[in-house]
Scaffold this active site. Structure first.
Site, PDB file in Angstrom:
ATOM      1  N   HIS A 114     -20.438 -23.569 -60.095  1.00 15.63           N
ATOM      2  CA  HIS A 114     -21.755 -23.312 -60.667  1.00 15.63           C
ATOM      3  C   HIS A 114     -21.990 -24.154 -61.912  1.00 15.63           C
ATOM      4  O   HIS A 114     -21.615 -23.757 -63.015  1.00 15.63           O
ATOM      5  CB  HIS A 114     -21.871 -21.826 -61.025  1.00 15.63           C
ATOM      6  N   HIS A 146     -27.915 -23.668 -59.419  1.00 19.32           N
ATOM      7  CA  HIS A 146     -27.135 -22.483 -59.811  1.00 19.32           C
ATOM      8  C   HIS A 146     -25.718 -22.523 -59.262  1.00 19.32           C
ATOM      9  O   HIS A 146     -24.753 -22.457 -60.023  1.00 19.32           O
ATOM     10  CB  HIS A 146     -27.836 -21.204 -59.329  1.00 19.32           C
TER      11      HIS A 146
END
Ligand SMILES: [Ca+2]
Ligand SMILES: [Ca+2]
Lengths: 685, 685
Positions: free
Chosen positions: A29, A264
């Site tokens: 991430h 993300h």
């Protein structure tokens, strides 16, 4: 001090390390690290005091990354400041046996305080860390000796903010007025489903105000370093309530996809990576580059932390002279050893002692040991009178302004917040000076499953006092009667699940729970009275299983736990009188501890040659490990007086005897009849 | 209309019934019923429309007692209004096999909508009921046919207000602007630990405002009937947001102990009972007395409800003429049958079809069936792209004002709120027109354990789409890799836990989940690709277990699930080639369904005479039911690429073969070698 190019370089270095590591592992991430690099830089370099060479220094500031998926942020910081986390470790991000796993794991990585990733947990842990700080400060600080005054900082994202556990913990923290707790909310408007507008449109700061928090908003969290600094400074000045700073950031700041959920949970594409590096003045062809001046700046701050620790060590040395008893106590607590001889306080029982509910036996243990174990902090999720978790003279842990207790208090009122309680206890345990014990009904430990799992995974010595452990709670009925609960937690690695049958076994459960430094425990306790067994001793029970009734020429072993052991003993008499069958009884209060005994011992307890029948009034799942046949309850219970409920499900001497007869009969012709302790191969552990 | 003596008499009758029933059973909670009798009287008699003779009428107003321990309040109301709950049932409160158990159970008691008691659950259920109402209204209502317009009312206390699940559900309800949802907060300042000041000092109404709710406060909830009525009326007029009314009451109103926790969970003492009766003008020597005029008043309201249903039935009959298709669809949904032939849409696969992750196979099922099953509402706890829960053309269920969807939308954005999602789905299912399916990672179904348990206990057809089901998720690591999760839910009664091995098994899981009207399901699905098996068919897989590879002269049965079945099949080849051992393979995607097959069938699948070895990459717990030896993972996993993680733990053809050899060797001399399907006696179910 105004922020300059070097600050920006450091911030971008953090961002690019996260980009490079997620790209190399092709997993992870980058978005949160890129968005939160500015605040991290300011927090770690301006405000936090820590010594990377000794991540265990007691008075370090605590940092928790509740949005643990952003762990490359934390790994980058740990590396840059000089923790024992090398660039090779960064390059091994998310690889088998690395110290940089996919989410931060406290026992794997130096500098990681708590294990996070499951959302909301870190937030609750931070509340626990702050409670532990406030309590320990009250106990140990003395005039001239501000020994324990660290702050706890926690980053959390939208996911954490949505989780119920974080709501529970935030409400608790507000009530407790935890002035040294500072939370930074990464308000980036993105979660996995995209814009938070699809599901999360509440006014988060207003909610925190409702909880009693001090709130601030930094609108330009990507760029306004001065505002970030000012907000943290202000939060530190607020001493009578916890503080939250809403920091509006851009997820994946610098990427082509910044501000979208595309950044993300996926590494950046190679073009994008090059673009980011160019934008930030880095060589687009190189990876894992740290400008020396960034190292230098951060190492300088680390050196200041080391010096601070040195100062503290001197102070503590002086403190130990002046406050001998307290100083020795604190030094001992930090080893996690218990005071010598403490175990002599544990109650023991004779068979002639009266029948008592094991929840009351547990209360007697707490009553007996709380004085010798000052690190023990009990509490309950609003079931104090039912869980029997409070010793008589206990003082509540409460802000003095409430008039209800004090910071020195050792009894926690967690409210009806089981998950929050468990997450908070993990944080309290991680602080290093406390052993937390918290009560609820066994059935509602399930509400806390997410945190219990992390107690186990992160090796926290947390004690769950779980009363009302079966249909034996009676009238409250199926909504409250555990069936699957023990199976659930017995299947969880690194946790002891105890179900004591009497007073000696209850003391044994506490002995093991308190002395196992790296393992949490669930102690399942009855509402109803239990007789003191003939065959029980503390010494036997701490083996997790033992022969409660030996009988020469026994034709069957009855293996049981808790409230059913005494019924099994009655069944032995019934079998002899009515069927001329000889039976023996094994009490197995803790599978995990029994499993750890030598095989020879286990085979004496559950021997070859005769069949065994397990007797426990809940799911039979897993009992095949210790028995050939299983008598349990693989359905929901019933509401009624407990003796009638037991009779309905045939948990009576007759009901057990009937199944014992069937078991003996069934195994008559099997040769060799091996104990289930014998296995074809060993499990990986 | 001004309130008069008869109203007060009715209120006091409710109170005294609760006092008498808890006294007779010597167990239960009189406090909440005594405090909430006034609002109950007004709500039930003035506002709610229902027909006690047909508790299943679709458009009835829904009532949920989230503080379910106060169930004598609900039982009293149900009795007084003429539901099939007699005075004898009241007298049997909390007795074995009564329909008045210790907490309200929907499938036991007519008029109880959902099963409550575990705190916070009812609140989430109410949000689900209100969602179902809003959605069904949007789908079915037409000009002139306001078929579905009921309100959902929920009572909740401090305990519910503290629980994270209620916070999650309240935030969701605020986002969704559920105008027909009215919550009444019993603000009595008491929970089990005493005054709520010890743990719960937040501003609850401010918090609800932050969520986007309309809030009111009735200060004199014990006595100001007009204010209560006005607040409910006002709440009904607010159509663009849910409403909450803070009702300040006195717990145990009328008792000597009123306003204290002494009256929360214990029957009143006999003196006190007499005092209460005298105070309220009742004969202190008599029990279970209902003045005829109270019955008369309530029966009159019940008659109005019956008339309302009759009107509705006429309207619905006309609707079925005018809107034939929709009318038939609604009528069918109410039977909970699925449309004829729907199952022909289920995808089936040939061995030559490509390897696909089962989470993608699940997506294909949803894509294929969503058109024929309009009652299916999918969703995810903010993992839509990972859970693959959304069909391509899905419309979000959103308030139209958001511009993000519509009330007719069939895709739920639950946010990162697993527990809330599950509690909401229970309410959606209970409404009667919807089958909810919701996704999260398998590991985080544990966050929802409290609600999953109630899906099972209360017989709700709820589908949990649980992806990333093992260490096969790889890099996210131990914090996300389930070990104990399947054991946990397999130990829970009345729930199907599916772990399909390929496409046909995935379709079978959905077939069973959708056609089992009284049983929830968890479908555990992989992140990684799985090949389509040679031996799998939908017809076999719906038996829960079947022989995936038969082999004449087999020396061992390998029993496996999900992603390990194809590795077990590889192990068969390895065993033949390297060890000249013949093995067979059983796929057992659902224990609960397999258990329900005839014994003869089960013995064909797992036969006598040869040993069996289970292969599943998580806790071995419970596998002894189907195998002699177990290969699993009784420790936490590891972060890394999934193939490397599998190799680390020896889940390879070689690793399986090694254990198969050991198993064959170990059981060589045991005679007779029985299948574990054979047992000495049957379990109680
Ligand atoms: Ca976010
Ligand atoms: Ca209350």
């Amino acid at each position: 001090m105004p922020y300059g190019d070097l600050d920006q370089l450091a911030i971008n270095t953090i961002r690019i390390l996260a980009v490079d590591a997620t790209a190399k592992s092709n997993s992870g991430h980058p978005g949160a690290p890129m968005g939160m690099a500015p605040v991290s830089h300011i927090l770690f370099n301006k405000f936090m005091t820590f010594n990377p060479k000794n991540p265990d220094w007691l008075n370090r500031d605590r940092f928790v990354l509740s949005n643990g998926h952003g762990c490359m942020l934390q790994y980058a910081l740990l590396h840059l400041f000089g923790y024992a986390l090398s660039m090779d470790d960064i390059k091994n991000f998310r690889q088998v046996d690395s110290i940089t796993p996919g989410h931060p794991e406290a026992h794997d990585t130096p500098g990681v305080e708590v294990t996070t990733g499951p959302l909301g947990q870190g937030f609750a842990n931070a509340v626990g860390l702050a409670i532990a700080q406030a309590h320990s400060a009250a106990v140990f600080n003395k005039p001239g000796y501000d020994l324990i005054n660290n702050h706890t900082y926690v980053f959390f994202g939208d996911g954490c903010a949505m989780e119920g556990i974080a709501s529970e913990a935030a409400s608790t923290a507000g009530h407790l007025q935890l002035g040294n707790l500072i939370a930074i909310y990464d308000d980036n408007h993105i979660s996995i489903d995209g814009d938070t507008a699809v599901a999360f449109t509440e006014d988060v700061m207003k909610r925190f105000e409702a909880y009693g928090w001090h709130t601030q908003w930094v609108e330009q969290g990507d760029t306004d370093l001065d505002a970030i600094e000012a907000a943290i400074e202000k939060a530190r000045q607020v001493k009578d309530k916890p503080s939250v700073i809403k920091l509006t950031t851009t997820i994946g700041y610098g990427s082509e996809l910044q501000g979208t959920h595309g950044v993300h949970g996926n590494p950046l594409k190679s073009n994008d990576i090059k673009g980011v590096k160019q934008k930030f003045g880095f060589d687009p062809e190189k990876s894992f580059v740290v400008p020396q001046e960034v190292y230098d700046m951060y190492h300088k701050h680390a050196d200041e932390g080391a010096a601070a620790e040195e100062e503290w060590n001197k102070l503590f040395a002086k403190y130990k002279e002046e406050h001998k008893e307290l100083g020795a106590d604190l030094a001992r607590r930090l080893t996690r050893d218990l005071p010598e001889g403490w175990q002599e306080k544990l109650p023991t029982y004779k068979p002639s002692d009266p029948a008592i509910a094991s929840r009351k036996l547990s209360e007697s243990v707490l009553e007996a040991i709380h004085d010798v174990l000052p690190e023990l902090i009990s509490g309950s999720a609003d079931l104090t009178g039912s869980n029997n978790t409070r010793w008589k003279k206990a003082v509540d842990f409460q802000p003095p302004s409430t008039g209800l207790g004090s910071w020195e208090g050792r009894y926690m009122r967690y409210g009806v917040r089981e998950h929050g309680m468990a997450g908070i206890m993990n944080g309290m345990s991680a602080y290093g000076t406390i052993i937390p014990a918290g009560g609820t009904f066994l059935n509602f430990v399930s509400y806390a499953a997410g945190s219990v799992r992390l107690s186990a995974l992160s090796h926290q010595r947390v004690i769950y006092i779980a009363t009302h452990d079966s249909i034996g709670l009676g009238e409250d009925g199926p909504t409250h009667q555990p069936i699957e609960t023990l199976a659930h937690f017995r299947a969880l690695p690194n946790i002891m699940v105890w179900r004591p049958a009497d007073g000696n076994e209850t003391s044994a459960a506490y002995y093991m729970a308190l002395t196992s430094k790296e393992t949490p425990s669930i102690i399942a306790l009855t509402r109803q009275n239990l007789p003191q067994l003939e065959g029980s001793t503390l010494g036997d029970a701490i083996k997790g299983g033992y022969t409660a009734l030996e009988n020469e020429g026994a034709q069957i072993t009855l293996v049981s736990t808790g409230s059913e052991v005494s019924i099994a003993l009655e069944a032995v008499k019934y079998l002899k009188e009515k069927k001329n069958i000889t039976a023996r009884v094994v009490s197995l209060p803790c599978w995990e501890v029994f499993d750890a005994q030598p095989k020879e011992y286990k085979l004496k307890v559950i021997p070859d040659g005769i069949p065994s029948l397990s007797v426990e009034v809940m799911s039979t799942m897993g009992w095949e490990k210790y028995s050939h046949e299983q008598f349990g309850l693989n359905r929901f219970g019933a509401s009624g007086p407990y003796k009638e409920v037991y009779a309905k499900f045939e948990f009576t001497p007759e009901g057990i005897a009937k199944r014992a007869v069937a078991t003996i009969d069934y195994y008559k012709e099997v040769k060799p009849l091996r104990s289930p302790i014998n296995r074809a191969f060993l499990q990986l552990i």
